[in-house]
Design a protein around this motif. Structure first.
Motif, PDB file in Angstrom:
ATOM      1  N   GLY A 183     -25.401 -71.457 -62.158  1.00 44.99           N
ATOM      2  CA  GLY A 183     -25.546 -71.608 -63.602  1.00 44.99           C
ATOM      3  C   GLY A 183     -24.857 -70.500 -64.372  1.00 44.99           C
ATOM      4  O   GLY A 183     -24.211 -70.749 -65.398  1.00 44.99           O
ATOM      5  N   ILE A 184     -24.964 -69.274 -63.895  1.00 42.90           N
ATOM      6  CA  ILE A 184     -24.294 -68.149 -64.549  1.00 42.90           C
ATOM      7  C   ILE A 184     -22.773 -68.333 -64.500  1.00 42.90           C
ATOM      8  O   ILE A 184     -22.068 -68.129 -65.500  1.00 42.90           O
ATOM      9  N   ALA A 185     -22.263 -68.725 -63.339  1.00 43.06           N
ATOM     10  CA  ALA A 185     -20.823 -68.955 -63.213  1.00 43.06           C
ATOM     11  C   ALA A 185     -20.369 -70.086 -64.124  1.00 43.06           C
ATOM     12  O   ALA A 185     -19.279 -70.036 -64.706  1.00 43.06           O
ATOM     13  N   PHE A 186     -21.206 -71.122 -64.274  1.00 39.71           N
ATOM     14  CA  PHE A 186     -20.846 -72.241 -65.146  1.00 39.71           C
ATOM     15  C   PHE A 186     -20.790 -71.800 -66.601  1.00 39.71           C
ATOM     16  O   PHE A 186     -19.888 -72.212 -67.350  1.00 39.71           O
ATOM     17  N   LEU A 187     -21.741 -70.976 -67.038  1.00 43.13           N
ATOM     18  CA  LEU A 187     -21.705 -70.468 -68.411  1.00 43.13           C
ATOM     19  C   LEU A 187     -20.447 -69.636 -68.650  1.00 43.13           C
ATOM     20  O   LEU A 187     -19.825 -69.715 -69.716  1.00 43.13           O
TER      21      LEU A 187
END
Length: 213
Positions: free
Chosen positions: A72-76
């Motif tokens: 999720g962090i990488a996607f943001l």
């Protein structure tokens, strides 16, 4: 965004594609790994509700749940780098859909991971957590992913960031995720595959601009 765009420094035009590409590849790898681990450990259908969760399956679910926050962090980061790559020329309506669908996707992804984690607690009803996790992932998260793919492909096509074949591939992937994502097992892997494809193109185009500079 090209190197000659107004208001864009050479450093930004060269570093932003690299950031978007790397973040997208990291996201694709982490999400694909989490999906595969969850699918193998918690099979859906075929009497899955009666299958007891073994210690090996618990380890796989634990690993998948721990990977999701980093995905999720990488996607943001991927979202932010894509918006920076598009620059101020992006259409506000499509950009709003892009941002909203991406944030809802992350929220659904985290919720699905939390639900999948309930199978790790022997005191909780595992069947409910398993079913809820798959429903949240395949029915809601993947449909938000489809909207995100549509919005990203539209922005890329309108601004000339993506070539036409890549944009058409995005539309096709989004259509599959939107229509059959909840009924075809493993189809959710199409989203990280699309993200990896887009990221690879961005990295390759960034290297070409670097050589030109």
């Amino acid at each position: 965004m090209t190197q000659g765009d107004p208001g864009t420094s050479p450093g930004q035009s060269l570093s932003t594609p690299r950031a978007a590409g790397l973040a997208g590849i990291v996201f694709a790898a982490l999400l694909a790994a989490a999906i595969v681990l969850a699918r193998l450990a918690l099979p859906e259908g075929g009497g899955a509700a009666e299958i007891a969760v073994t210690s090996g399956q618990r380890d796989a679910v634990t690993t998948a749940v721990e990977l999701v926050p980093f995905a999720g962090i990488a996607f943001l980061w991927f979202m932010g780098a894509l918006r920076s790559h598009a620059g101020e020329r992006e259409d506000r309506f499509v950009a709003t859909v892009f941002l909203g669908s991406g944030l809802v996707f992350v929220a659904c992804l985290f919720g699905a991971a939390a639900a999948a984690g309930t199978v790790l607690d022997a005191d909780q009803p595992q069947e409910f957590g398993r079913h809820f996790s798959y429903t949240l992932l395949t029915t809601y998260a993947m449909r938000m992913a489809a909207v995100f793919v549509f919005a990203t492909s539209t922005i890329g096509r309108k601004l000339g960031i993506f070539p036409k074949p890549l944009a058409m591939t995005g539309y096709l992937a989004g259509l599959v995720l939107l229509v059959v994502g909840s009924s075809v097992p493993w189809s959710e892997l199409l989203f990280p595959a699309w993200a990896a494809l887009v990221s690879s193109y961005i990295l390759r185009s960034g290297r070409i601009r670097t050589r030109g500079a």
